[in-house]
Design an enzyme around this catalytic site. Structure first.
Site, PDB file in Angstrom:
ATOM      1  CB  THR A  28     -15.940   0.473   0.965  1.00  0.00           C
ATOM      2  OG1 THR A  28     -16.556   1.422   0.104  1.00  0.00           O
ATOM      3  CG2 THR A  28     -15.381  -0.657   0.132  1.00  0.00           C
ATOM      4  CE1 TYR A  31     -12.931   3.001  -9.829  1.00  0.00           C
ATOM      5  CE2 TYR A  31     -14.870   2.251 -11.011  1.00  0.00           C
ATOM      6  CZ  TYR A  31     -13.915   2.060 -10.034  1.00  0.00           C
ATOM      7  OH  TYR A  31     -13.939   0.917  -9.268  1.00  0.00           O
ATOM      8  CG  ASP A  53       2.639   5.837  -6.116  1.00  0.00           C
ATOM      9  OD1 ASP A  53       1.848   5.197  -6.845  1.00  0.00           O
ATOM     10  OD2 ASP A  53       2.711   7.082  -6.125  1.00  0.00           O
ATOM     11  CG  ASN A  58      -7.617  -4.559  -4.779  1.00  0.00           C
ATOM     12  OD1 ASN A  58      -8.780  -4.610  -5.175  1.00  0.00           O
ATOM     13  ND2 ASN A  58      -7.268  -4.011  -3.613  1.00  0.00           N
ATOM     14  CG  ASP A  81      -2.261   0.719   0.928  1.00  0.00           C
ATOM     15  OD1 ASP A  81      -3.305   0.048   0.829  1.00  0.00           O
ATOM     16  OD2 ASP A  81      -2.235   1.964   0.748  1.00  0.00           O
ATOM     17  CE  LYS A 141     -11.243  -0.026 -11.318  1.00  0.00           C
ATOM     18  NZ  LYS A 141     -10.128  -0.687 -10.610  1.00  0.00           N
TER      19      LYS A 141
HETATM   20  N1  LIG Z   1     -15.678  -0.494  -3.540  1.00  0.00           N
HETATM   21  C1  LIG Z   1     -16.380  -0.786  -4.624  1.00  0.00           C
HETATM   22  O1  LIG Z   1     -17.601  -0.641  -4.658  1.00  0.00           O
HETATM   23  C2  LIG Z   1     -15.669  -1.323  -5.854  1.00  0.00           C
HETATM   24  C3  LIG Z   1     -16.430  -1.869  -6.900  1.00  0.00           C
HETATM   25  C4  LIG Z   1     -15.759  -2.363  -8.018  1.00  0.00           C
HETATM   26  C5  LIG Z   1     -14.385  -2.271  -8.095  1.00  0.00           C
HETATM   27  N2  LIG Z   1     -13.675  -1.712  -7.072  1.00  0.00           N
HETATM   28  C6  LIG Z   1     -12.228  -1.653  -7.213  1.00  0.00           C
HETATM   29  O2  LIG Z   1     -11.648  -2.462  -6.210  1.00  0.00           O
HETATM   30  C7  LIG Z   1     -10.364  -1.958  -5.852  1.00  0.00           C
HETATM   31  C8  LIG Z   1     -10.297  -1.746  -4.348  1.00  0.00           C
HETATM   32  O3  LIG Z   1     -11.359  -0.876  -3.978  1.00  0.00           O
HETATM   33  P1  LIG Z   1     -11.730  -0.594  -2.444  1.00  0.00           P
HETATM   34  O4  LIG Z   1     -13.149  -0.143  -2.443  1.00  0.00           O
HETATM   35  O5  LIG Z   1     -11.299  -1.702  -1.604  1.00  0.00           O
HETATM   36  O6  LIG Z   1     -10.821   0.717  -2.219  1.00  0.00           O
HETATM   37  P2  LIG Z   1     -10.246   1.372  -0.874  1.00  0.00           P
HETATM   38  O7  LIG Z   1     -10.177   2.831  -1.121  1.00  0.00           O
HETATM   39  O8  LIG Z   1     -10.980   0.870   0.336  1.00  0.00           O
HETATM   40  O9  LIG Z   1      -8.744   0.770  -0.819  1.00  0.00           O
HETATM   41  C9  LIG Z   1      -7.807   1.065  -1.829  1.00  0.00           C
HETATM   42  C10 LIG Z   1      -6.416   0.960  -1.234  1.00  0.00           C
HETATM   43  O10 LIG Z   1      -5.485   1.235  -2.301  1.00  0.00           O
HETATM   44  C11 LIG Z   1      -4.467   2.077  -1.800  1.00  0.00           C
HETATM   45  N3  LIG Z   1      -3.895   2.861  -2.908  1.00  0.00           N
HETATM   46  C12 LIG Z   1      -4.467   3.887  -3.576  1.00  0.00           C
HETATM   47  N4  LIG Z   1      -3.609   4.390  -4.479  1.00  0.00           N
HETATM   48  C13 LIG Z   1      -2.471   3.657  -4.385  1.00  0.00           C
HETATM   49  C14 LIG Z   1      -1.224   3.704  -5.049  1.00  0.00           C
HETATM   50  N5  LIG Z   1      -0.959   4.610  -5.994  1.00  0.00           N
HETATM   51  N6  LIG Z   1      -0.274   2.791  -4.707  1.00  0.00           N
HETATM   52  C15 LIG Z   1      -0.513   1.867  -3.742  1.00  0.00           C
HETATM   53  N7  LIG Z   1      -1.675   1.794  -3.071  1.00  0.00           N
HETATM   54  C16 LIG Z   1      -2.644   2.684  -3.385  1.00  0.00           C
HETATM   55  C17 LIG Z   1      -5.154   2.955  -0.770  1.00  0.00           C
HETATM   56  O11 LIG Z   1      -4.212   3.498   0.150  1.00  0.00           O
HETATM   57  C18 LIG Z   1      -6.137   1.978  -0.122  1.00  0.00           C
HETATM   58  O12 LIG Z   1      -5.570   1.332   1.002  1.00  0.00           O
HETATM   59  C19 LIG Z   1     -10.178  -0.683  -6.669  1.00  0.00           C
HETATM   60  O13 LIG Z   1      -9.440  -0.980  -7.836  1.00  0.00           O
HETATM   61  C20 LIG Z   1     -11.606  -0.288  -7.020  1.00  0.00           C
HETATM   62  O14 LIG Z   1     -11.665   0.482  -8.178  1.00  0.00           O
HETATM   63  C21 LIG Z   1     -14.284  -1.244  -5.949  1.00  0.00           C
END
Ligand SMILES: NC(=O)c1ccc[n+]([C@@H]2O[C@H](COP(=O)([O-])OP(=O)(O)OC[C@H]3O[C@@H](n4cnc5c(N)ncnc54)[C@H](O)[C@@H]3O)[C@@H](O)[C@H]2O)c1
Length: 254
Positions: A188, A153, A58, A85, A37, A157
Site C-alpha cells: 500500500t 493489531y 463508522d 475489511n 467508508d 486479528k
Molecule cells: N496492508 C497490509 O499490508 C495488510 C496486511 C494484512 C491485513 N491487512 C488488513 O486489510 C484491511 C485493509 O487494509 P489496507 O492496507 O487496505 O488499509 P487502508 O488504510 O489502505 O484502508 C483502510 C480503509 O478503512 C477505512 N476505515 C478505517 N477505520 C474505519 C472505520 N472505523 N469505519 C469505516 N471505515 C474505516 C479507512 O478510511 C480506509 O479507507 C485492514 O483490516 C488491514 O488490517 C492489511
C-alpha cells in the site's frame, strides 16, 4: 467473468488499499458494490469509479452498522456478500512495553468489534435468503509472532480468526459461508512510503517472504472474489492465507 452477476456486495474500508481493489474486482465480476467508508471523499470516489453506491459509516458504531445492512437490504432486496475489511494499524500500537490502553482499545474496536457488528447485522439478511458469503479480513500476523510487535493489531486479528471460525460453523447449514482472509504484507502507499524512508526495515521483512516481494492489493482482491463466489461453495470457517509463502517458510531463497 461474471461470477457475481446480480449480487449485492457490501465492502467496508472501500476507499483505499485492499478495499478499493476489491470493489473494482467485484464490480468487474458483475456485483453491485456498496462502498462503505468513514472517509467520505475516498468512499465516494470509489463508488463513483465503479458505478456503485457510497454509504458513509463508522463500522465501530452499532446503530450505523445496523442501518447500513438494513438499508442495503431495503434498497436492493438482498445482501449477498459482506467483506468486513476496514481496519487500522496506528503508530502508537507497538511493543507491549510502550503501548497504552487507549491504543489497545482503539485497535480492538476498529479491527475486531467492527467485524462482530458487521456479522451480527449481515447474517439475519443472509439467513432470510438462505445464502450469503462473509469474508472477514484478518492477517498473517494472526498466525505467527513478530519481534517487530504491534501487539494490539496482532491480537485484534487473532480475534477475527476465532470469531470467523465459530460463525462459519454455526451457520454452515443455512447456506451462509463465513471465511477469514489472511493477507501477507501488501504494497500500500503507506507501507511503501515507510519502507522507502527506511530500507533496513523493509529488508528485515522482505527476507521472510519466499516470493521476495509484497502483495499487490489486486492479488488480495482476487482472493476475496473467489471466496465471495460460488467457486468457493465448499469453503467455510476457513482461514484463507494469501501471503507469498510467509507462513510456510523456514528459510527462504537467496
Ligand atoms: N496492508 C497490509 O499490508 C495488510 C496486511 C494484512 C491485513 N491487512 C488488513 O486489510 C484491511 C485493509 O487494509 P489496507 O492496507 O487496505 O488499509 P487502508 O488504510 O489502505 O484502508 C483502510 C480503509 O478503512 C477505512 N476505515 C478505517 N477505520 C474505519 C472505520 N472505523 N469505519 C469505516 N471505515 C474505516 C479507512 O478510511 C480506509 O479507507 C485492514 O483490516 C488491514 O488490517 C492489511
Amino acid at each position: 467473468m461474471e461470477r457475481l452477476a446480480g449480487r449485492v456486495a457490501v465492502v467496508t474500508g472501500a476507499g483505499s488499499g485492499i478495499g478499493l481493489a476489491t470493489v473494482r474486482r467485484l464490480s468487474a465480476e458483475g456485483a453491485l458494490a456498496v462502498c462503505v467508508d468513514v472517509n467520505e471523499d475516498a468512499g465516494k470516489a470509489a463508488a463513483d469509479e465503479v458505478g456503485g453506491e457510497f454509504v458513509q459509516c463508522d463500522v465501530t458504531d452499532e446503530d450505523a452498522v445496523r442501518a447500513l445492512f438494513d438499508g442495503v437490504a431495503e434498497r436492493h432486496g438482498r445482501v449477498d456478500i459482506a467483506f468486513n475489511n476496514a481496519g487500522i494499524s496506528p503508530p502508537d500500537d507497538d511493543s507491549i512495553l510502550v503501548t497504552g490502553l487507549d491504543a489497545w482499545e482503539r485497535v480492538i474496536k476498529v479491527n475486531t468489534t467492527s467485524v462482530f457488528l458487521c456479522c451480527k447485522y449481515a447474517i439475519p439478511h443472509m439467513r432470510r435468503q438462505g445464502k450469503g458469503s462473509i469474508i472477514n479480513t484478518a492477517s498473517f500476523v494472526a498466525l505467527m509472532g513478530a519481534a517487530t510487535s504491534q501487539i494490539a493489531y496482532t491480537a485484534s486479528k487473532g480475534g477475527v480468526l476465532a470469531l470467523t471460525r465459530e460463525l462459519g460453523v454455526q451457520f454452515a447449514r443455512e447456506g451462509i459461508r463465513i471465511n477469514a482472509l489472511c493477507p501477507g504484507p501488501v504494497a500500500t502507499p503507506l507501507l511503501l512510503e515507510l519502507f522507502a524512508k527506511d530500507p533496513e526495515r523493509a529488508a528485515r521483512r522482505l527476507v521472510h517472504v519466499p516470493m521476495g516481494r509484497f502483495a499487490q492489493p489486486e492479488e488480495i482482491a482476487a482472493a476475496v472474489a473467489f471466496l465471495a463466489s460460488d467457486d468457493a461453495s465448499f469453503m467455510t470457517a476457513a482461514q484463507f492465507v494469501v501471503d507469498g509463502g510467509i507462513t510456510g517458510a523456514y528459510v527462504t531463497p537467496l
